[in-house]
Motif scaffolding. Structure first.
Motif, PDB file in Angstrom:
ATOM      1  N   VAL A 124       0.837  -1.207   0.000  1.00 21.39           N
ATOM      2  CA  VAL A 124       0.000   0.000   0.000  1.00 21.39           C
ATOM      3  C   VAL A 124       0.869   1.252   0.000  1.00 21.39           C
ATOM      4  CG1 VAL A 124      -1.699   1.312   1.327  1.00 21.39           C
ATOM      5  CG2 VAL A 124      -1.900  -1.174   1.151  1.00 21.39           C
ATOM      6  N   ALA A 125       1.901   1.257   0.833  1.00 27.49           N
ATOM      7  CA  ALA A 125       2.743   2.450   0.960  1.00 27.49           C
ATOM      8  C   ALA A 125       3.548   2.708  -0.308  1.00 27.49           C
ATOM      9  CB  ALA A 125       3.677   2.277   2.158  1.00 27.49           C
ATOM     10  N   VAL A 126       4.123   1.664  -0.903  1.00 28.61           N
ATOM     11  CA  VAL A 126       4.929   1.857  -2.113  1.00 28.61           C
ATOM     12  C   VAL A 126       4.050   2.297  -3.282  1.00 28.61           C
ATOM     13  CG1 VAL A 126       6.396   0.685  -3.797  1.00 28.61           C
ATOM     14  CG2 VAL A 126       6.721   0.257  -1.359  1.00 28.61           C
ATOM     15  N   LEU A 127       2.872   1.691  -3.431  1.00 27.90           N
ATOM     16  CA  LEU A 127       1.961   2.098  -4.506  1.00 27.90           C
ATOM     17  C   LEU A 127       1.495   3.537  -4.299  1.00 27.90           C
ATOM     18  CD1 LEU A 127      -0.172  -1.148  -4.965  1.00 27.90           C
ATOM     19  CD2 LEU A 127       1.547  -0.218  -6.522  1.00 27.90           C
ATOM     20  N   THR A 128       1.271   3.921  -3.037  1.00 27.02           N
ATOM     21  CA  THR A 128       0.893   5.315  -2.765  1.00 27.02           C
ATOM     22  C   THR A 128       2.011   6.269  -3.166  1.00 27.02           C
ATOM     23  OG1 THR A 128      -0.469   4.600  -0.901  1.00 27.02           O
ATOM     24  CG2 THR A 128       0.178   6.912  -0.957  1.00 27.02           C
ATOM     25  N   ALA A 129       3.244   5.915  -2.840  1.00 26.93           N
ATOM     26  CA  ALA A 129       4.378   6.764  -3.214  1.00 26.93           C
ATOM     27  C   ALA A 129       4.512   6.856  -4.735  1.00 26.93           C
ATOM     28  CB  ALA A 129       5.656   6.205  -2.597  1.00 26.93           C
ATOM     29  N   ILE A 130       4.288   5.743  -5.434  1.00 26.00           N
ATOM     30  CA  ILE A 130       4.354   5.770  -6.906  1.00 26.00           C
ATOM     31  C   ILE A 130       3.296   6.703  -7.473  1.00 26.00           C
ATOM     32  CG2 ILE A 130       3.986   4.371  -8.973  1.00 26.00           C
ATOM     33  CD1 ILE A 130       5.260   2.036  -7.482  1.00 26.00           C
ATOM     34  N   TYR A 131       2.087   6.637  -6.902  1.00 25.45           N
ATOM     35  CA  TYR A 131       1.034   7.532  -7.391  1.00 25.45           C
ATOM     36  C   TYR A 131       1.405   8.997  -7.151  1.00 25.45           C
ATOM     37  CZ  TYR A 131      -3.260  10.167  -7.640  1.00 25.45           C
ATOM     38  OH  TYR A 131      -4.185  11.129  -7.958  1.00 25.45           O
ATOM     39  N   LEU A 132       1.919   9.302  -5.959  1.00 28.22           N
ATOM     40  CA  LEU A 132       2.235  10.689  -5.628  1.00 28.22           C
ATOM     41  C   LEU A 132       3.305  11.258  -6.547  1.00 28.22           C
ATOM     42  CD1 LEU A 132       2.260  10.542  -1.714  1.00 28.22           C
ATOM     43  CD2 LEU A 132       0.498  11.506  -3.193  1.00 28.22           C
ATOM     44  N   VAL A 133       4.305  10.441  -6.920  1.00 27.83           N
ATOM     45  CA  VAL A 133       5.436  10.944  -7.707  1.00 27.83           C
ATOM     46  C   VAL A 133       5.177  10.838  -9.208  1.00 27.83           C
ATOM     47  CG1 VAL A 133       7.890  10.624  -8.203  1.00 27.83           C
ATOM     48  CG2 VAL A 133       7.049  10.381  -5.862  1.00 27.83           C
ATOM     49  N   GLU A 134       4.602   9.722  -9.644  1.00 25.51           N
ATOM     50  CA  GLU A 134       4.517   9.457 -11.077  1.00 25.51           C
ATOM     51  C   GLU A 134       3.189   9.865 -11.714  1.00 25.51           C
ATOM     52  OE1 GLU A 134       7.104   8.457 -12.689  1.00 25.51           O
ATOM     53  OE2 GLU A 134       8.334   8.165 -10.897  1.00 25.51           O
ATOM     54  N   TYR A 135       2.117   9.873 -10.961  1.00 26.12           N
ATOM     55  CA  TYR A 135       0.807  10.102 -11.574  1.00 26.12           C
ATOM     56  C   TYR A 135       0.054  11.297 -10.990  1.00 26.12           C
ATOM     57  CZ  TYR A 135       1.369   5.406 -13.506  1.00 26.12           C
ATOM     58  OH  TYR A 135       1.836   4.308 -14.185  1.00 26.12           O
ATOM     59  N   GLY A 136       0.254  11.592  -9.723  1.00 28.06           N
ATOM     60  CA  GLY A 136      -0.621  12.567  -9.065  1.00 28.06           C
ATOM     61  C   GLY A 136      -0.044  13.942  -8.875  1.00 28.06           C
ATOM     62  N   GLN A 137       1.004  14.292  -9.589  1.00 26.00           N
ATOM     63  CA  GLN A 137       1.639  15.593  -9.375  1.00 26.00           C
ATOM     64  C   GLN A 137       0.677  16.733  -9.686  1.00 26.00           C
ATOM     65  OE1 GLN A 137       5.171  15.510 -11.741  1.00 26.00           O
ATOM     66  NE2 GLN A 137       6.302  14.249 -10.299  1.00 26.00           N
ATOM     67  N   GLY A 138       0.449  17.576  -8.680  1.00 21.31           N
ATOM     68  CA  GLY A 138      -0.407  18.749  -8.856  1.00 21.31           C
ATOM     69  C   GLY A 138      -1.897  18.479  -8.738  1.00 21.31           C
ATOM     70  N   LYS A 139      -2.307  17.223  -8.600  1.00 19.59           N
ATOM     71  CA  LYS A 139      -3.729  16.911  -8.532  1.00 19.59           C
ATOM     72  C   LYS A 139      -4.235  17.054  -7.096  1.00 19.59           C
ATOM     73  CE  LYS A 139      -3.646  13.708 -12.451  1.00 19.59           C
ATOM     74  NZ  LYS A 139      -3.890  12.314 -12.924  1.00 19.59           N
ATOM     75  N   ARG A 140      -5.534  17.321  -7.000  1.00 21.57           N
ATOM     76  CA  ARG A 140      -6.129  17.524  -5.671  1.00 21.57           C
ATOM     77  C   ARG A 140      -6.052  16.257  -4.836  1.00 21.57           C
ATOM     78  NH1 ARG A 140     -12.023  20.046  -5.454  1.00 21.57           N
ATOM     79  NH2 ARG A 140     -10.789  21.759  -6.344  1.00 21.57           N
TER      80      ARG A 140
END
Length: 299
Positions: A101-117
């Motif tokens: 869960v933590a690694v997938l969350t970090a991947i989302y924050l860095v690779e996919y969710g930049q600038g999103k609410r």
């Protein structure tokens, strides 16, 4: 003639030498750094010396392979086997639940969710979870899992509390490691027509693997020594319980707390032995993770 000498001959001005005042300031800062380092290391060395000197007097095969079943506080003998089994099972369950869960969350924050609410919202809650005291995590599992849902006290309940504490630590460490991956690697992969998910799995994660493993080991080392949430979720028992999903289960931190609370030298000596065993396990896990990261890192 060197460039410095040529420049001096050309300008006709000599390079000024370092003044005595600057040398003294440099020496003073250097001494301050060494003093600060000594102040940071001395307590650590003192702690290790105390634990090793006291714990080594108790550690033996019987101490590692026997439980406290039928052993009173003032009785000699007994060991940590039941606590050792509980700690390994609880930390393993917490790792299985929290690391993906933590690694997938970090991947989302860095690779996919930049600038999103959604990314900002997740970052906010991760920051909040990072500051949660460990006793609050135990209270949350006690209130929700045991009192509301009606599950019994068990090693799994303790693992849930440890997972709550592990997630923010792993997310933050993995996020920082993913940010350190050069964007040129991602852009080169995209330029070859590689999709983003494949770039993440084949380029980004292998590059950041060493740092992510280090962060995971730090999180495991942190939760392996937690006592407060386990006192509320697994309770204290002297018998061996191999099933983490049923009944009270011991752990090394609660064992240390229980023995150290008993005001006699025999029990306190057992607490030192358990503390030494806990430190040894964490050290072995760290060394193993570093060796794994070294063998699998990209050169």
């Amino acid at each position: 003639m060197s460039a410095l000498a040529a420049n001096t001959a050309k300008t006709g001005q000599a390079i000024p030498t370092t003044s005595m005042g600057r040398k003294l300031k440099d020496r003073a800062v250097l001494v301050a750094v060494y003093v600060a380092f000594a102040l940071a290391v001395i307590p650590l060395i003192s702690l290790l010396y105390k634990v090793i000197s006291e714990g080594a007097q108790v550690i033996s095969a019987d101490f590692l392979l026997k439980s406290m079943n039928g052993i009173g506080g003032r009785d000699s003998g007994g060991g940590i086997y039941h606590s050792l089994v509980g700690t390994l099972e609880q930390v393993a369950l917490a790792s299985v639940m929290s690391i993906p869960v933590a690694v997938l969350t970090a991947i989302y924050l860095v690779e996919y969710g930049q600038g999103k609410r959604l990314s900002r919202t997740i970052s906010f809650f991760v920051d909040v979870m990072t500051g949660i005291p460990s006793i609050v995590a135990g209270l949350f599992v006690l209130a929700f899992w045991i009192l509301v849902l009606g599950f019994e006290v068990s090693g799994f309940a303790g693992a849930l509390a440890l997972a709550v504490l592990m997630i923010p630590t792993v997310v933050r460490s993995a996020e920082e490691m993913l940010k350190l991956v050069p964007n040129e690697l991602r852009e080169a992969s995209y330029a070859l027509g590689v999709p983003r998910w494949r770039t993440v799995t084949k380029v980004v994660l292998p590059t950041a693997f060493t740092g992510i493993i280090t962060g995971i080991m730090l999180a495991i080392a942190r939760v392996m020594g937690e006592t407060a949430p386990l006192l509320l979720t697994i309770w204290v028992t002297k018998v061996i319980n191999f099933n983490p999903f049923s009944g009270a289960q011991s752990s090394l931190p609660t064992y240390i707390w229980e023995q150290a609370s008993d005001p006699n030298q025999v029990a306190v000596a057992r607490a030192w032995g358990a503390a030494l065993a806990l430190i040894f396990i964490i050290m072995v896990l760290n060394l193993g993770a570093r060796l794994l990261a070294r063998r699998t890192s990209i050169r």
